[in-house]
Every structure is written in C-alpha cells, then in structure tokens.
Design a protein around this motif. Structure first.
Motif, PDB file in Angstrom:
ATOM      1  N   LEU A  35       1.162  -0.696  -1.384  1.00  0.00           N
ATOM      2  CA  LEU A  35       1.684  -0.523  -2.745  1.00  0.00           C
ATOM      3  C   LEU A  35       1.643  -1.794  -3.588  1.00  0.00           C
ATOM      4  O   LEU A  35       1.938  -1.736  -4.787  1.00  0.00           O
ATOM      5  N   GLU A  36       1.326  -2.915  -2.999  1.00  0.00           N
ATOM      6  CA  GLU A  36       1.423  -4.188  -3.724  1.00  0.00           C
ATOM      7  C   GLU A  36       0.680  -4.185  -5.049  1.00  0.00           C
ATOM      8  O   GLU A  36       1.186  -4.698  -6.044  1.00  0.00           O
ATOM      9  N   GLN A  37      -0.517  -3.641  -5.097  1.00  0.00           N
ATOM     10  CA  GLN A  37      -1.314  -3.664  -6.322  1.00  0.00           C
ATOM     11  C   GLN A  37      -1.001  -2.499  -7.249  1.00  0.00           C
ATOM     12  O   GLN A  37      -0.985  -2.660  -8.462  1.00  0.00           O
ATOM     13  N   THR A  38      -0.760  -1.325  -6.696  1.00  0.00           N
ATOM     14  CA  THR A  38      -0.584  -0.132  -7.529  1.00  0.00           C
ATOM     15  C   THR A  38       0.853   0.073  -7.978  1.00  0.00           C
ATOM     16  O   THR A  38       1.087   0.636  -9.044  1.00  0.00           O
ATOM     17  N   ASN A  39       1.808  -0.365  -7.173  1.00  0.00           N
ATOM     18  CA  ASN A  39       3.217  -0.173  -7.495  1.00  0.00           C
ATOM     19  C   ASN A  39       4.029  -1.329  -6.911  1.00  0.00           C
ATOM     20  O   ASN A  39       4.748  -1.159  -5.918  1.00  0.00           O
TER      21      ASN A  39
END
Length: 128
Positions: A35-39
């Motif tokens: 999720l680091e990049q998308t959320n």
C-alpha cells in the motif's frame, strides 16, 4: 535517490520479514508494503499497528522495521521531518538489539534525505 530507498526496503524487508514469528505481524507488514505507493495513509496505519503489537510482545526487530518503514513512507511523501523522526526512532531500536544491517540502512536513508534537501555536507557525514 528514491530508488535507493526502495532498494533498501526491498532488500532488508524481504530478508527480515521472513524472520517474524507472529503471522499477523507478517501479514500487516506485507500488506503495508503493497500500500505504500497507492495508499500511504493505510500503509502508515498498518505500520503503526505493527509497532503497537511488537511493543506489547517485546519484538524489537519488527518494532524497528515498522518505525523504519514509516520513515520511508514519509520520505516518499516529502515529509522529511516526520521521516527523520521515524528513522531516528528505528536507529535507537536497531542499535539496542544490535541489528547492524538496519542501522546501516537508516544512515543511508538519513543521508538521502539530507541530499534531497541540498544539505550535502550533512549527507556526506551520514554516508561515511
């Protein structure tokens, strides 16, 4: 420079996550990473949940990693003060264990932040 952060996360993350004895911690760490990049807010929440759980079980390695990875998420969001705070917290944990690979990765990440901020002399000090 972000490439170095990701490389460090991938290398240290994949090697170390396999060492977790609690499958829930492993699950949260894996999900947070995806999720680091998308959320990033959800990733941060999961990393905070890991930090709380590891404090309760005295799992210092995963505590250090959860703090470290929060620093990476904040760095990706160009929130360098928050990033530095979490890197320093992880550094203290890694130093106490001791966990030299994590300790070295923290110094690289701190140097990268100083380089992003054009504080080249301070970056060199961290790189050394």
């Amino acid at each position: 420079m972000k490439c170095l952060l990701y490389l460090g996360l991938f290398y240290f993350g994949t090697l170390l996550l396999a060492q977790s004895s609690d499958p829930l911690i492993q699950e949260w760490m894996d999900k947070a990473y995806t999720l680091e990049q998308t959320n990033p807010d959800s990733a941060l929440l999961l990393y905070k949940m890991v930090a709380e759980k590891t404090k309760a079980t005295d799992d210092q390695l995963n505590l250090g990693k959860s703090l470290h990875y929060q620093g990476i998420v904040f760095s990706d969001q160009v929130q360098y003060d928050s990033s530095t705070y979490y890197y320093e917290a992880a550094r203290v944990v890694y130093e106490q264990i001791p966990y030299l690979k994590g300790f070295a990765a923290i110094y690289t990440n701190l140097a990268n932040i100083e380089q992003f901020k054009s504080n080249y002399q301070k970056a060199i000090e961290y790189y050394q």
